[in-house]
Design an enzyme around this catalytic site. Structure first.
Site, PDB file in Angstrom:
ATOM      1  CB  CYS A  80       7.961  -5.184   1.074  1.00 30.44           C
ATOM      2  SG  CYS A  80       8.578  -3.491   1.050  1.00 30.44           S
ATOM      3  CG  HIS A  81       4.703  -1.897   3.171  1.00 31.14           C
ATOM      4  ND1 HIS A  81       5.859  -1.596   2.501  1.00 31.14           N
ATOM      5  CD2 HIS A  81       4.573  -0.938   4.119  1.00 31.14           C
ATOM      6  CE1 HIS A  81       6.386  -0.493   3.012  1.00 31.14           C
ATOM      7  NE2 HIS A  81       5.634  -0.064   3.989  1.00 31.14           N
TER       8      HIS A  81
END
Lengths: 189, 189
Positions: A112-113
């Site tokens: 994800c991030h």
């Protein structure tokens, strides 16, 4: 079991880490026999989120990043959460820890991030990764190749886009860690 | 007043924009005589945050970014909030709107995590900016020069680090917009 005898570092931010991206890899690693050490900036309980902004839970931290060394671990996992990943990348101790794990050619996984921390550590030159799509420009600007796939495995480097990819992500994380060191990990340095 | 007759586009994300980084520039622009158009991805009320994760308020949106054109505005302001800025940069309509404003040499201001939207629009080559410190690597990788100062003015481009810089930021935003177009704005394209 596949990961018997392996010790895996799992990062968590003091706040803003996406809960399932922390809890599900932790459970999968432990189910495969690994010992997981939860590492943060302080040893206070970490507060996680769901969908970036909703409070989700609290998790115990085993060690401060300033008090551990890459030598103690066989692999590293970095969860997402927009705020959590942004917090983690801002700490020099986190960035140098990540870079040393890569220098030691040990498997690294980020979802994800989470790959922002890899951008910050400057370990993506010539590597192929997935991430939350908003990071794709930062990844390309850091010298990486970005792919929109549920999981990308680039010899020891495992990355995924979002919580929906966790099944594929966790399976590949266990597989790459079971294989041990990957010489290609340090070719980006 | 200084900004009489000027119309300024102010971006806000559906969620995650830092409340004071939206509300204080809006008030300062209006106090200087500007008409402010609040632009988001939808026309639903936007939910803001304080300190990235605490719910703060709701704000009315005047127009969808897909329904406006850069021709209608004299300048653009982009607030921060880690999640808000991450959301804004992910939308092609936002990115092309920002790029067109820059092509038209109109002043642009961004604070805190707002400069991520400028990274995404690829308008930072050769420009000097401030931002929340966690963005500095992304800004350098996008060809910009990063400075740790309360406000950086680079002919028409105004940037600051965080909410504590809002006094200096708002003053420079009004000043740069009052000066009109800056030819240097498009030199990064």
């Amino acid at each position: 079991m596949k990961l018997d005898g392996k010790t895996v570092a799992l990062l968590i931010a003091p706040e803003g880490t996406e809960d399932v991206e922390f809890a599900r890899p932790k459970a999968a690693l432990e189910a495969a026999g690994a010992r997981v050490t939860v590492i943060s900036l302080t040893t206070d309980d970490a507060k996680t989120v769901s969908g970036d902004l909703q409070p989700a839970g609290t998790h115990k931290v085993d060690a401060k990043v300033a008090d551990v060394h890459a030598d103690q671990f066989d692999a590293l996992v970095i969860p997402g959460g927009t705020v959590g990943a942004d917090r983690l990348r801002a700490y020099k101790d986190v960035v140098s820890f990540v870079r040393t794990i890569v220098e030691q050619q040990k498997p690294v996984a980020a979802i994800c991030h989470g790959p922002w921390v890899l951008v910050e550590a400057d370990v993506l030159k010539g590597r192929t990764v997935a991430s939350f799509p908003s990071l794709q420009t930062d990844i390309r600007n850091a010298g990486g190749t970005w792919q929109d796939r549920e999981v990308v495995v680039d010899s020891g480097l495992v990355t995924s886009r979002n919580p929906n990819d966790l099944d594929a992500f966790c399976a590949k994380v266990v597989e790459e860690i079971s294989e041990g060191r990957h010489r290609a990990m340090s070719r980006s340095l």
